[in-house]
Structure formats: structure tokens, C-alpha cells
Write an enzyme that holds these catalytic residues in place. Sequence first.
Site, short mmCIF file in Angstrom:
data_model
loop_
_atom_site.label_atom_id
_atom_site.label_comp_id
_atom_site.label_asym_id
_atom_site.label_seq_id
_atom_site.Cartn_x
_atom_site.Cartn_y
_atom_site.Cartn_z
N GLU A 181 -2.36 11.44 3.46
CA GLU A 181 -3.19 11.00 4.57
C GLU A 181 -3.06 12.02 5.67
OE1 GLU A 181 -4.35 6.58 6.10
OE2 GLU A 181 -2.25 6.93 5.66
N GLU A 233 0.86 -1.18 0.00
CA GLU A 233 0.00 0.00 0.00
C GLU A 233 0.90 1.23 0.00
OE1 GLU A 233 -2.92 2.41 3.09
OE2 GLU A 233 -2.99 0.21 3.10
#
Length: 616
Positions: A192, A187
Site C-alpha cells: 500500500e 485484512e
Amino acid sequence: MSLLFIVQLLAAAAVAATSCRDSECDGHGMLQMHVDNHGSEKRPESGKAAAAADGSTRPHGRKFTPDVWAPKFEAPADKQLQLECRGESFVKCWTFFTSADPTHGYVQYISEDEATELKLFKVQQDGAVWMGSLVGQDQPVKAIRLQSKMRFSEGHIFVIDIQHMPTGNGTWPAWWSYGPDWPNNGEIDTIETVNIEDRVYQTLHTSYGCFMNIPHIFDPDCNSEDAHNGCGLHGPPNSGGPAFNKGGGGVFATQWTSAGIQMWVFPRGQVPKDLAEDKPDSSSWGSPWAFFPFGASCPSTHFNDHLLVINLDFCGDWAGAVFPGGEKACEAFVTDPSNIDKLQEAYWSINYVKVFAPEPATKSQAKSEKTATKTQTQSAKEKVVRKGEKMEEIKTEAVARKENAINHRSEQPPDDTAPDTPTESIGSGKPGHKSAKEKIVEKGQRMKDIKTKGLKPMENIINHRSPKAPDASTQSTRSERPELLQDQDQQESSKQKVLQKVAKMKKLKMERLASRENIINRRIQQSSVPVAPETSANSTMSERPQLLQDQDQQESSKQKVLQKAAKMKKLKMERLASRENIINRRIQQSSVPVAPETSANSTMSERPQLLQDQDQ
């Protein structure tokens, strides 16, 4: 009894399916066979997770992301811009994810139709795509999660241009990618952030066996705590939250190659021109903000077949854990109608998403070679300059030593045993009478002027090539002239030696030639037949003609030998004369040409060069 047992089993399964947590269920509510300790686990210890802006630590991130089938992306290799998502065609690149949130957010992801009906997805007049959220409805927040219709592997540059990033208490926006069978195919989190933090987090999540020992990393183990935390670091200041939006947004670029994963963040107004013109050249972007290299500590096989994701989550494993009061307080805040105004910044405004092929290897190689050549050229120039300066220092030191030696010699007292006639004649006042010393000095001055005039062009060439010219300010002194006379005497002596050697060689040649001539004459005499005395009268007439014929043949052979010897002698003389002419021409060429006299006041800048040439 059996029917009742079956009904009980079905009821238990229904209860389990409706009450199972998202970490235990896939998109269809099927129970996953694994142990979930999320409810009893503690927040990560200091040093094992990223510190949030408010001083809290980041708990688990991505977790058991469900697999979604998608074909692999294919595009012509010679096409640099391989995918562009913008404006009205933006939606064609994506599918709307509507399953339960894998990270336990208090959110309901909606379909394209519902998003359009609720006006949570639209294209603005400037072409930017607006994606909002529906908060304050006393129910989970309705939001959007987009996933690409294609899977991507290494060998691409992923670029997103954002005008506005979601922000506000309880928000959790992200721009990321992941592979199937999470976390076995990795990932990549480029964006974020939670709540109102003013910077993003950039993180990798993998299966066991990937370690990133790079500066500022929160935890080098990308599989830390079963890949929940991963390995990541802070993005640059003002890369998220209200500060990012106030600056007009910016561009995030992620390059995924076999060498590693690199991430750049370009604020508005600082986007590279080549990137804006769809001709990205990452070598001109400077160092990436984050670089996760592949190698023995983290093989590139940890990352494969990624879907691109844009989503806005609320509360959940991260935003809810760091919210004041915890997850329940976060859920109460985002569902309270009175907080709608406080969450009016919870939306995306995206100009475009683009996928580029990496720049050709030949282009990168050419740039590297060009840079290396330029560096080598500059280094060579610097070496020449340094060598010139060093040579100049050596020449200056040599000239200084010679001047000191000349001055030392001129200061020595005259020899008492030398005759005093020249000294007495200096002041005699006789017309046309000069002492021997004055004659020598004048002769030296004339020779100096002649050589200075002849060497002037050569000195100009040397000064032009040399990076620095020697300093010259004073006039030549009489103490330097004896040194010049010595050098001139040495040159005259060398010339005389050459002439003597040539004469000696000529004499040897003549002696050898005379010796060979004597040898030839002796051999001719030895080979001749002595004349026989007269034969008696009784000899017949038939014998005499034969004798005469033999004598004629001997005379003819002798004449031929003499002619051949004369011819050889002539050739030898011609060769010797030719060599003598060559030697004389070389001697004449080595002599200094006579030039008109120059002024006696030659400068110091001429003298060091003259001394150097004489030394050579």
C-alpha cells in the site's frame, strides 16, 4: 393521501440511495445501519498512525469492504505450487470488481469487457500483464480492481512479481487480502502506498482483541479507531514508487501460517533461486521484513477466508487526505486533461501471481535437526580443542614445577657428613675407575635412553592427537637425572613388593595345603579299627573270615581316602602353579622393554612426555 405518502417515501428512499456514501451503502446501494463520522473526524494524532513520506500522517485505510461470495480454494496437499496466474491465463484467476469504491476514491472500477475495449488490460509480448487507468477525462478515473475467484485460509505463501507499480500524485495502489464481514475476519496489506512515496506500508486490520507489540509498529492495536488505521509499519526503502520501478521492480512474498504472517521484499536480481524455481524454502530467505506473530495477544482466529485483491485507487480516504489541498484538489488534479502526462506512470505491470503450499513440516524439522547437529558437532570439536589446550597448559605447568624442583635440589650444598671418597676418586685418573655418583648417573642415562626409545611411539600418538605440541628448544641438563633415578627406583621397589607378595601368598598356600593333609591323615587314623588280640583257640573258624573281611574293607576305605587326598593335593599344586605363572607374566608385561641406546642429547619435547608417562 396514502398514495401520496407512499410516493414521498419512495422518493426519499431514492434520494437516500443515490446520495448515500459508500461507507453507508453496499454494492447495491442499500442503506447500512451504522453511524459514519467520516465527515467530521480529524486526522489521527501523532503516534497513532503511520507517518507519510511528506511528513503527513496516514488517515483511515480500509473501511467497510463489501462481502463478495467466493468458494474456498482447494488443491492437493502434496502439490507445492497450488495456483499460478500469468500471461494469457492470468485473467482466469480473477473477477473484475465494479461496485463503488469502499474507500471513497475518485474512481470508477470497470468490467473486463470495458477494460479490454479501453485497452486498460492486456498481456504484453514478454508475458507481463499490463493494467492501466484512464485519467484527465473530467470525470472519475476509470481503473481496475481484481479480486480472486477463490478464498484462501492460513497455510499458504502468496507471491507477486511486479515489473512496474503505479505511481504519481493522487495514486493509491495496493496488493492485499481481506475476509468476509470486515474487519471481523481480518485484512492483510502487503503493498500500500500513495502519491510518489518510495516505500510501501505493510499493515493488518482486525476486530477488537489483536495487538502486535513488535518493533517499529505505528500502533500495536490492530483495531485502532475501529480498524481504520490498523497496525502496520514501513516497508524497506525503494519498495515502492519511482525508486522501485527504476530498479526493475521486485517480488513480494507473504506467508500466512498458524504461527503468524511474514512478509519478504526481494528487489530484482535478489530473488531466491528456490522461489524462482517454484520450490520455495522460506527458511533460506533470511529474516522477513515484517513478522506479525499470532498468540495470546492476537489469536489466529482474527484471519479467515481471504480474497486476494489487486487494485489502483485515486484520491479517497488516504491519497486524497495527504494530497496538497485535500480531497477536492486531488480530484481536480486527476481529472484535468493537462495532467495526463504527469500520471502516465499510473499502471501495473505484473509478471505473475503464485500461491504455494507451505513447506512440509518434515522438511523444516529435518533442516532444524541438521542445523542443530552441525552446531553440536562444532561445539564438541571446540570443547575437545579447549580441553586439549587446557591439558597442555597443565602439563607445561607440571613440567615447569618439576624442573624447578630438580634445579633446586641440584643447587643444594653436599652433606658435610658424607664420605669424601667418591669426590676424591673422580679426578684420580685410574683407568676404568668411576665414582659411585658417575655410575648412578650413567645408569640413569641408560634407563632414560631405554625408556625414551620404548615410549617414542606412544609419544608420537599422543602428539598426533593433541591440538598443540609443547615447545622444545634446549637440551636436557644433568640436574634432571636424579629425578629420573628416583622414578626408576620407585618402579623397582614396586616390582620387588609384588614379588614378595607373590612369594608370601605361595607360602600361605603351601601351609594351608599341609594343614589340610595333616587333618585328613588324622581323620583316617581316627576312623581305623584297632587290631584285636589273637582270639583263643576256642574261637571257631566261622568267626575269623568275618574279621578278615572287616579289616580288608577298612584297608580299602583308607586307600581310597589317601588317593582322594593325593588327587586334591595335586590339583591344588597345579592351580597354585598356574596362578604363579599368571602373576609372573603380568609382572613381565608391566616392565619397560629394553631398546637400543639413543643419543644423550634428548630434546625438551621428549622430557615432558617422559615425565608424564612416569607419573602415570
